[in-house]
Design an enzyme around this catalytic site. Structure first.
Site, PDB file in Angstrom:
ATOM      1  N   THR A   1      -8.150  -1.192 -14.741  1.00 41.81           N
ATOM      2  CA  THR A   1      -7.970   0.507 -13.838  1.00 41.81           C
ATOM      3  C   THR A   1      -8.976   0.555 -12.758  1.00 41.81           C
ATOM      4  O   THR A   1      -9.779  -0.078 -12.863  1.00 41.81           O
ATOM      5  CB  THR A   1      -6.787   1.284 -14.693  1.00 41.81           C
ATOM      6  OG1 THR A   1      -6.631   2.320 -14.068  1.00 41.81           O
ATOM      7  CG2 THR A   1      -8.078   1.589 -16.091  1.00 41.81           C
TER       8      THR A   1
ATOM      9  N   LYS B   1     -10.159  -2.461  -9.908  1.00 45.80           N
ATOM     10  CA  LYS B   1      -9.076  -3.493 -10.109  1.00 45.80           C
ATOM     11  C   LYS B   1      -8.892  -3.563  -8.271  1.00 45.80           C
ATOM     12  O   LYS B   1      -9.092  -5.364  -8.468  1.00 45.80           O
ATOM     13  CB  LYS B   1      -7.882  -2.885  -9.410  1.00 45.80           C
ATOM     14  CG  LYS B   1      -6.888  -1.619 -10.489  1.00 45.80           C
ATOM     15  CD  LYS B   1      -6.148  -1.211 -10.187  1.00 45.80           C
ATOM     16  CE  LYS B   1      -5.274  -1.674 -10.901  1.00 45.80           C
ATOM     17  NZ  LYS B   1      -3.808  -0.527  -9.950  1.00 45.80           N
TER      18      LYS B   1
ATOM     19  N   ASP C   1      -1.546 -15.032  -5.111  1.00 41.16           N
ATOM     20  CA  ASP C   1      -0.922 -14.795  -3.976  1.00 41.16           C
ATOM     21  C   ASP C   1      -1.147 -13.601  -3.742  1.00 41.16           C
ATOM     22  O   ASP C   1      -1.338 -12.800  -2.789  1.00 41.16           O
ATOM     23  CB  ASP C   1      -0.206 -15.432  -3.299  1.00 41.16           C
ATOM     24  CG  ASP C   1      -0.779 -17.264  -3.128  1.00 41.16           C
ATOM     25  OD1 ASP C   1      -1.684 -17.448  -3.160  1.00 41.16           O
ATOM     26  OD2 ASP C   1       0.589 -17.856  -2.987  1.00 41.16           O
TER      27      ASP C   1
ATOM     28  N   ASN D   1      -4.792  -6.371 -11.893  1.00 42.88           N
ATOM     29  CA  ASN D   1      -4.062  -5.375 -12.624  1.00 42.88           C
ATOM     30  C   ASN D   1      -3.805  -6.253 -13.969  1.00 42.88           C
ATOM     31  O   ASN D   1      -3.912  -5.513 -14.709  1.00 42.88           O
ATOM     32  CB  ASN D   1      -3.149  -4.073 -12.559  1.00 42.88           C
ATOM     33  CG  ASN D   1      -2.284  -5.116 -12.625  1.00 42.88           C
ATOM     34  OD1 ASN D   1      -1.872  -6.615 -11.844  1.00 42.88           O
ATOM     35  ND2 ASN D   1      -0.985  -4.374 -12.464  1.00 42.88           N
TER      36      ASN D   1
ATOM     37  N   ASP E   1       1.780  -5.303 -10.589  1.00 39.02           N
ATOM     38  CA  ASP E   1       1.967  -3.458  -9.456  1.00 39.02           C
ATOM     39  C   ASP E   1       3.638  -3.456  -9.203  1.00 39.02           C
ATOM     40  O   ASP E   1       4.168  -2.484  -9.390  1.00 39.02           O
ATOM     41  CB  ASP E   1       1.056  -3.117  -9.089  1.00 39.02           C
ATOM     42  CG  ASP E   1       0.502  -2.294  -9.894  1.00 39.02           C
ATOM     43  OD1 ASP E   1       0.716  -1.404 -11.455  1.00 39.02           O
ATOM     44  OD2 ASP E   1      -0.445  -1.946  -9.610  1.00 39.02           O
TER      45      ASP E   1
ATOM     46  N   GLY F   1      -4.105   1.273  -2.931  1.00 41.41           N
ATOM     47  CA  GLY F   1      -4.371   0.327  -3.705  1.00 41.41           C
ATOM     48  C   GLY F   1      -2.696   0.504  -4.164  1.00 41.41           C
ATOM     49  O   GLY F   1      -2.188  -0.601  -4.072  1.00 41.41           O
ATOM     50  N   ALA F   2      -1.735   1.383  -4.441  1.00 41.75           N
ATOM     51  CA  ALA F   2      -0.513   1.160  -5.290  1.00 41.75           C
ATOM     52  C   ALA F   2       0.141   1.057  -4.046  1.00 41.75           C
ATOM     53  O   ALA F   2       1.297   0.588  -3.561  1.00 41.75           O
ATOM     54  CB  ALA F   2      -0.314   2.681  -6.211  1.00 41.75           C
TER      55      ALA F   2
ATOM     56  N   LEU G   1       4.890   7.719  -8.012  1.00 44.78           N
ATOM     57  CA  LEU G   1       4.643   6.638  -8.487  1.00 44.78           C
ATOM     58  C   LEU G   1       3.376   7.174  -9.101  1.00 44.78           C
ATOM     59  O   LEU G   1       3.461   7.571 -10.595  1.00 44.78           O
ATOM     60  CB  LEU G   1       3.712   6.063  -7.459  1.00 44.78           C
ATOM     61  CG  LEU G   1       4.001   4.634  -7.423  1.00 44.78           C
ATOM     62  CD1 LEU G   1       5.826   4.604  -6.996  1.00 44.78           C
ATOM     63  CD2 LEU G   1       3.081   4.153  -6.796  1.00 44.78           C
TER      64      LEU G   1
ATOM     65  N   GLY H   1       7.886   7.646 -12.363  1.00 47.30           N
ATOM     66  CA  GLY H   1       6.903   6.677 -11.860  1.00 47.30           C
ATOM     67  C   GLY H   1       6.402   5.661 -13.122  1.00 47.30           C
ATOM     68  O   GLY H   1       6.283   5.052 -13.051  1.00 47.30           O
TER      69      GLY H   1
HETATM   70  P1  NAP Z   1      -5.958   4.910  -4.175  1.00 42.59           P
HETATM   71  O1  NAP Z   1      -5.882   3.346  -3.670  1.00 42.59           O
HETATM   72  O2  NAP Z   1      -7.260   6.005  -4.490  1.00 42.59           O
HETATM   73  O3  NAP Z   1      -4.769   5.941  -3.219  1.00 42.59           O
HETATM   74  C1  NAP Z   1      -4.817   7.400  -3.579  1.00 42.59           C
HETATM   75  C2  NAP Z   1      -3.666   7.626  -2.157  1.00 42.59           C
HETATM   76  O4  NAP Z   1      -3.430   9.074  -2.407  1.00 42.59           O
HETATM   77  C3  NAP Z   1      -4.378   7.118  -0.547  1.00 42.59           C
HETATM   78  O5  NAP Z   1      -3.284   7.315  -0.048  1.00 42.59           O
HETATM   79  C4  NAP Z   1      -4.622   8.774  -0.078  1.00 42.59           C
HETATM   80  O6  NAP Z   1      -5.414   9.116   0.471  1.00 42.59           O
HETATM   81  C5  NAP Z   1      -4.592   9.618  -0.950  1.00 42.59           C
HETATM   82  N1  NAP Z   1      -4.349  10.774  -1.584  1.00 42.59           N
HETATM   83  C6  NAP Z   1      -5.604  11.518  -2.740  1.00 42.59           C
HETATM   84  N2  NAP Z   1      -5.742  12.376  -2.336  1.00 42.59           N
HETATM   85  C7  NAP Z   1      -5.150  13.449  -1.584  1.00 42.59           C
HETATM   86  C8  NAP Z   1      -4.884  14.391  -0.819  1.00 42.59           C
HETATM   87  N3  NAP Z   1      -5.729  15.552  -1.666  1.00 42.59           N
HETATM   88  N4  NAP Z   1      -4.059  14.377  -0.049  1.00 42.59           N
HETATM   89  C9  NAP Z   1      -3.688  13.522   0.882  1.00 42.59           C
HETATM   90  N5  NAP Z   1      -3.879  12.261   0.179  1.00 42.59           N
HETATM   91  C10 NAP Z   1      -4.128  11.694  -0.439  1.00 42.59           C
HETATM   92  O7  NAP Z   1      -4.694   5.602  -5.420  1.00 42.59           O
HETATM   93  P2  NAP Z   1      -3.729   4.260  -6.411  1.00 42.59           P
HETATM   94  O8  NAP Z   1      -4.368   3.185  -7.425  1.00 42.59           O
HETATM   95  O9  NAP Z   1      -3.098   4.071  -4.901  1.00 42.59           O
HETATM   96  O10 NAP Z   1      -2.922   5.174  -6.781  1.00 42.59           O
HETATM   97  C11 NAP Z   1      -2.182   6.045  -5.919  1.00 42.59           C
HETATM   98  C12 NAP Z   1      -1.262   6.961  -6.841  1.00 42.59           C
HETATM   99  O11 NAP Z   1      -0.402   6.124  -7.597  1.00 42.59           O
HETATM  100  C13 NAP Z   1      -2.322   7.031  -8.508  1.00 42.59           C
HETATM  101  O12 NAP Z   1      -1.598   9.027  -8.791  1.00 42.59           O
HETATM  102  C14 NAP Z   1      -1.770   6.853  -9.696  1.00 42.59           C
HETATM  103  O13 NAP Z   1      -1.668   6.886 -10.842  1.00 42.59           O
HETATM  104  C15 NAP Z   1       0.199   6.174  -8.891  1.00 42.59           C
HETATM  105  N6  NAP Z   1      -0.197   5.131  -9.484  1.00 42.59           N
HETATM  106  C16 NAP Z   1       1.026   4.415 -10.771  1.00 42.59           C
HETATM  107  C17 NAP Z   1       1.361   3.760 -11.445  1.00 42.59           C
HETATM  108  C18 NAP Z   1       2.432   3.641 -11.957  1.00 42.59           C
HETATM  109  O14 NAP Z   1       2.793   2.905 -12.871  1.00 42.59           O
HETATM  110  N7  NAP Z   1       3.346   4.172 -12.330  1.00 42.59           N
HETATM  111  C19 NAP Z   1       0.729   2.248 -10.495  1.00 42.59           C
HETATM  112  C20 NAP Z   1      -0.801   2.639  -9.511  1.00 42.59           C
HETATM  113  C21 NAP Z   1      -0.673   4.020  -9.460  1.00 42.59           C
HETATM  114  P3  NAP Z   1      -6.169   9.166   1.735  1.00 42.59           P
HETATM  115  O15 NAP Z   1      -6.428   7.084   1.833  1.00 42.59           O
HETATM  116  O16 NAP Z   1      -6.498   9.844   3.320  1.00 42.59           O
HETATM  117  O17 NAP Z   1      -7.617   9.441   0.735  1.00 42.59           O
END
Ligand code: NAP
Length: 279
Positions: free
Chosen positions: A67, A71, A83, A92, A108, A137-138, A223, A246
């Site tokens: 995590t 990742k 792939d 992950n 994911d 990443g998500a 999510l 999520g």
């Molecule tokens: P990440 O790569 O750090 O991406 C974060 C995303 O959130 C980016 O699009 C970022 O935009 C946006 N963001 C963060 N703060 C913001 C703000 N104040 N205003 C506008 N946009 C904002 O993280 P990730 O791995 O993709 O994870 C994202 C979310 O998905 C997390 O909450 C995580 O817990 C959840 N998730 C859930 C699962 C599940 O199994 N349910 C799996 C994976 C992830 P910018 O690019 O502009 O910074």
């Protein structure tokens, strides 16, 4: 190596790791199926990852979940990368193979789809465009999965536009990038709307995209699963939309790893949800 059978070990590595629900989930499944094994959270610094990947298999580990923030780094450290993990740009799930090679996958996207299929079986991916908020990443895992199940067009919007553009460059013509401030405008024809940003999570501001034009026939998924019911899901439900939280994605993305490490395909059902929620 030892010559007697060992109790298989698996775990999750990240930093910080105390918040992870994965230990509660995997240890619940181990108990439920009467499997001798353990699943352990491990806070490992970036600079120690290579050494950890060498040592852990020698200590009886059969694989790991990975995590934040490791990742992406994992792709460069694994011997074999699937792939889909390469396309998403993150791993992950790791399998420590008997030949000593580290196999890296990303589950994911399949977990995301399995959650929607389980909780919204009437959703028809090919019938209408999808809208994805976020480009981290998500989001990449979600976009890869949506293309695989035949969603005809995917609108993607992110605070940092360049990250959304990068997804379009990597995933091709089905992707349309929309300005963050205009995100509300593409909701009218959507068949599916997904929040992949961290907005709405405990400690973060809510997702404030106006939902006035949201198609009431759209399926809406967040999510974020802490809290389980986000403001975004509540607002979408108030518009008449079907909503899916999520947590199911977290449970489904974990199942393939558990099966590979411990030899039993686990059930993702209400009892599993309750075990994780109550932990
Ligand atoms: P990440 O790569 O750090 O991406 C974060 C995303 O959130 C980016 O699009 C970022 O935009 C946006 N963001 C963060 N703060 C913001 C703000 N104040 N205003 C506008 N946009 C904002 O993280 P990730 O791995 O993709 O994870 C994202 C979310 O998905 C997390 O909450 C995580 O817990 C959840 N998730 C859930 C699962 C599940 O199994 N349910 C799996 C994976 C992830 P910018 O690019 O502009 O910074």
């Amino acid at each position: 190596m030892t010559d007697h059978p060992r109790i298989p070990l698996a775990g999750v590595i990240g930093s910080p790791i105390a918040h992870s629900r994965s230990p509660a989930l995997h240890n619940y499944w181990l108990r439920r199926y009467g499997i001798a094994g353990h699943y352990i959270p491990m806070d490992i610094a970036q600079g120690d990852l290579r050494e950890a990947l060498q040592m852990l298999p020698k200590m009886g580990f059969v694989g790991l979940n990975v995590t934040i923030p490791h990742k992406e780094t994992m792709l460069g450290l694994a011997d074999i990368v699937t792939d889909r993990a390469a396309l998403i740009g993150a791993a992950n799930t790791l399998i420590f193979r008997k030949d000593g090679k580290v196999h890296a996958d990303n589950t994911d996207g399949s977990g995301f789809i399995a959650n929607l299929r389980q909780h919204a079986p009437d959703w028809q991916p090919q019938a209408a465009p999808g809208v994805v908020f976020g480009a981290g990443g998500a989001a990449r895992a979600v976009v890869a999965a949506l293309i695989e199940v035949g969603v005809p067009e995917i609108y993607i919007t992110n605070r940092t536009r360049a990250r959304a553009e990068a997804i379009r460059a990597d995933f091709g013509a089905k992707i349309r990038v929309v300005e963050w401030v205009q995100a509300g405008a593409v909701l009218e024809d959507a068949g599916l709307v997904v929040n992949t940003t961290a907005l709405g999570m405990v400690g973060k501001p809510p997702l404030n995209i106006p939902l006035d034009s949201l198609n009431p026939g759209a399926l809406v998924n967040d999510l974020v699963y802490t809290p389980l019911r986000t403001e975004f899901l509540d607002n979408a439900a108030a518009m008449g939309c079907a909503t899916v939280d999520g947590l199911g994605m977290l449970l489904h993305q974990a199942a393939p790893g558990f099966e590979r490490w411990f030899g039993h395909r686990p059930d993702v059902d209400e009892a599993t949800r309750q075990a994780v929620l109550g932990a």
